[in-house]
Design a protein around this motif. Structure first.
Motif, mmCIF file in Angstrom:
data_model
loop_
_atom_site.group_PDB
_atom_site.id
_atom_site.type_symbol
_atom_site.label_atom_id
_atom_site.label_comp_id
_atom_site.label_asym_id
_atom_site.label_seq_id
_atom_site.Cartn_x
_atom_site.Cartn_y
_atom_site.Cartn_z
ATOM 1 N N MET A 208 -7.251 -5.277 9.401
ATOM 2 C CA MET A 208 -5.793 -5.289 9.271
ATOM 3 C C MET A 208 -5.160 -6.540 9.883
ATOM 4 O O MET A 208 -4.061 -6.941 9.503
ATOM 5 N N PRO A 211 -6.122 -9.292 6.632
ATOM 6 C CA PRO A 211 -6.563 -8.542 5.447
ATOM 7 C C PRO A 211 -6.945 -9.423 4.263
ATOM 8 O O PRO A 211 -7.945 -9.159 3.593
ATOM 9 N N GLU A 316 -1.009 3.147 13.009
ATOM 10 C CA GLU A 316 -1.053 2.211 11.881
ATOM 11 C C GLU A 316 -2.412 2.268 11.176
ATOM 12 O O GLU A 316 -2.495 2.163 9.946
ATOM 13 N N LYS A 317 -3.474 2.451 11.949
ATOM 14 C CA LYS A 317 -4.805 2.548 11.342
ATOM 15 C C LYS A 317 -4.940 3.822 10.521
ATOM 16 O O LYS A 317 -5.549 3.821 9.432
ATOM 17 N N PHE A 320 -3.110 3.280 7.359
ATOM 18 C CA PHE A 320 -3.945 2.453 6.483
ATOM 19 C C PHE A 320 -4.981 3.323 5.764
ATOM 20 O O PHE A 320 -5.171 3.197 4.543
#
Length: 495
Positions: A208, A211, A316-317, A320
């Motif tokens: 991330m 990317p 956030e992961k 994702f």
């Protein structure tokens, strides 16, 4: 009737008996695979090859090629391998003959060979196998009939290509690894368990942060997956077979297993075995390829740091994982089992659910890897791997993995030039999707010439992207190949 000492000895030591009775191809094939199995165990112990996979695979390979016996007539029929049957003269055990069936491509050639017995059909041969005996009349006006056994060599391990459901059920009560094979291997459950484990190990933060760089490098490292497909077709493989062997270029064993089961089930055993053998062996060769393609001065290059230091949060992961999983599944539904497995592992890791992390990491991943290696080894019998197409698969497997590695390094050169010479081309090898092995190889080769240069974070991001791009290519092949086969079939009918 006297005691037949020879027959008693042959029955007592059937592993040796079946070896001696084999033709020269099978004989030497078994010997070579036994030696290769021992080599895999030794190299795994030394850490040259991946011990978690190669040690059980090596032991399984030895067992598959030493523990061969003549199946009793009932199990011989259930094994659905009448073509492997042989006739043995019970008066002269050195007289071993094989069968050829009318209508086969090699029938006319083999009928003139006294080592072959001609039969009308596969059904007739199946009846002879069930009876367990056959009387033949040799050439000659006054020749006496010869009495012999009809036997099928096999093992008590696993029969991978059984089609009849009743035979599957029966053999699960005979072959010790058959239940695991049917319930966890042939349906891709083991591959999915391993992908869950890979997901738990992955920190997608590396991807991330950069990317576009990571995905570009990963797509470059799929060059072997793309190029091998047309090359395999030119070598005479069908579309499904060509796509399956092309997936070896992604260097992701579970993907190869998944893809070959979908596209070329009749060849998935040798394709998967070739893939895993070469995955283990090629990683030992990649450092030499790096040294050949990247001069020492370029191996010392430091990667440019990110323009802005980013700290990717667990939330956030997980976001994702949710977005990418949903996107890939809706675009390539055929790959959903692997996509779901990978991203559920990532989500569990980032959610910090320790009980699930331990379950997936310590049980699913290690257990799946162990049984994968063991089953692959037990599938490595000489009779299975000495298919006429296996030599082509061996060559194409090496070709795919080599071209993918070259593609990754070439992608590294592209970024080296576009970044103002502030990207180390060695990182390109990390696009090969075995996590984290290829990322470690990149760091190790850089550290050999520049111990203070750290490329591991960028390499891990590229490595993780390689897993995703390989899954994408697998989904594309599984979706497109059946459509291409239909178009070719339609064009053939019209023509």
């Amino acid at each position: 009737m006297g005691i037949d000492i020879v027959d008693i000895v042959r029955q007592l030591f059937q592993g040796i008996t079946t070896l001696v009775d084999s033709d020269s191809t099978i004989f030497w094939g078994r010997i070579v695979l036994i030696v290769l199995g021992a080599a895999l165990v030794f190299l795994g112990k030394k850490g040259i090859l991946e011990p978690l996979l190669m040690i059980p695979m090596g032991i399984g390979m030895i067992a598959a090629n030493t523990g061969v016996l003549y199946l009793d007539p009932g199990n011989a029929v259930r094994a659905e391998r009448p073509y492997d049957a042989r006739w043995i003269n019970t008066e002269d055990y050195s007289d071993v003959r094989y069968f050829t069936i009318k209508g086969d491509a090699d029938f006319s050639e083999l009928t003139s060979d006294p080592k072959y017995i001609s039969v009308d059909s596969a059904e007739s041969l199946k009846n002879y196998v069930a009876a367990g005996s056959l009387e033949i009349l040799p050439a000659g006006k006054d020749a006496a009939p010869l009495h012999g056994k009809v036997v099928v060599p096999g093992s008590l391990n696993v029969e991978p290509l059984i089609q009849e459901p009743n035979n599957v059920v029966d053999l699960m009560q005979v072959d010790w690894i058959q239940p695991i094979y049917n319930y966890a291997f042939s349906n891709n459950l083991i591959a999915c368990f391993i992908f869950m484990g890979i997901g738990v190990l992955l920190d997608v933060g590396f991807l991330m942060v950069r990317p576009f760089q990571s995905l570009f490098m990963a797509f470059c490292a799929e060059l072997g997956t793309m190029v091998t497909f047309p090359v395999a077709i030119l070598c005479g493989l069908g579309l499904g077979e060509a796509a399956s062997v092309a997936l070896i270029g992604g260097a992701d064993g579970p993907m190869v297993l998944f893809g070959s089961l979908q596209l070329a089930k009749h060849l998935f055993v040798p394709i998967t075995v070739v893939a895993y053998l070469y995955l283990g062996i090629t990683y030992g060769a990649y450092p030499f390829l790096i040294r050949f393609l990247v001069p020492e001065t370029l191996r010392k290059v430091r990667n440019a740091p990110p323009k802005k230091l980013l700290k990717v949060t667990a939330t956030e992961k997980i976001a994702f994982a949710v977005v990418v999983c949903g996107t890939l599944c809706i675009l390539f539904p055929v790959g959903t089992p692997l996509f779901c497995s990978l991203f559920v592992g990532i989500a569990v890791r980032e959610a910090g659910i320790q009980s699930f992390i331990r379950l997936i990491d310590q049980v699913f991943l290690y257990g799946g890897t162990f049984f994968l290696g063991l089953i692959l080894g037990l599938l490595c019998s000489a009779s299975t791997l000495l298919d006429e197409k296996v030599l082509i698969l061996l060559v194409l497997g090496v070709f795919a993995l080599t071209v993918s590695a070259v593609g990754g390094i070439l992608g590294g050169y592209v970024l080296y030039l576009f970044s103002g010479r502030r990207f180390n081309p060695v990182c390109g090898i990390a696009g090969i999707s075995c996590v984290p092995t290829c990322a470690k190889i990149a760091q190790k080769e850089v550290a050999r010439v520049a111990p203070d240069v750290i490329v591991l974070p960028d390499s891990l991001g590229i490595n993780i992207s390689g897993v995703i791009t390989t899954a994408i290519f697998t989904g594309v092949y599984i979706a497109l190949v059946p459509q291409l086969e239909k178009l070719l079939a339609a064009a053939t009918v019209v023509g």
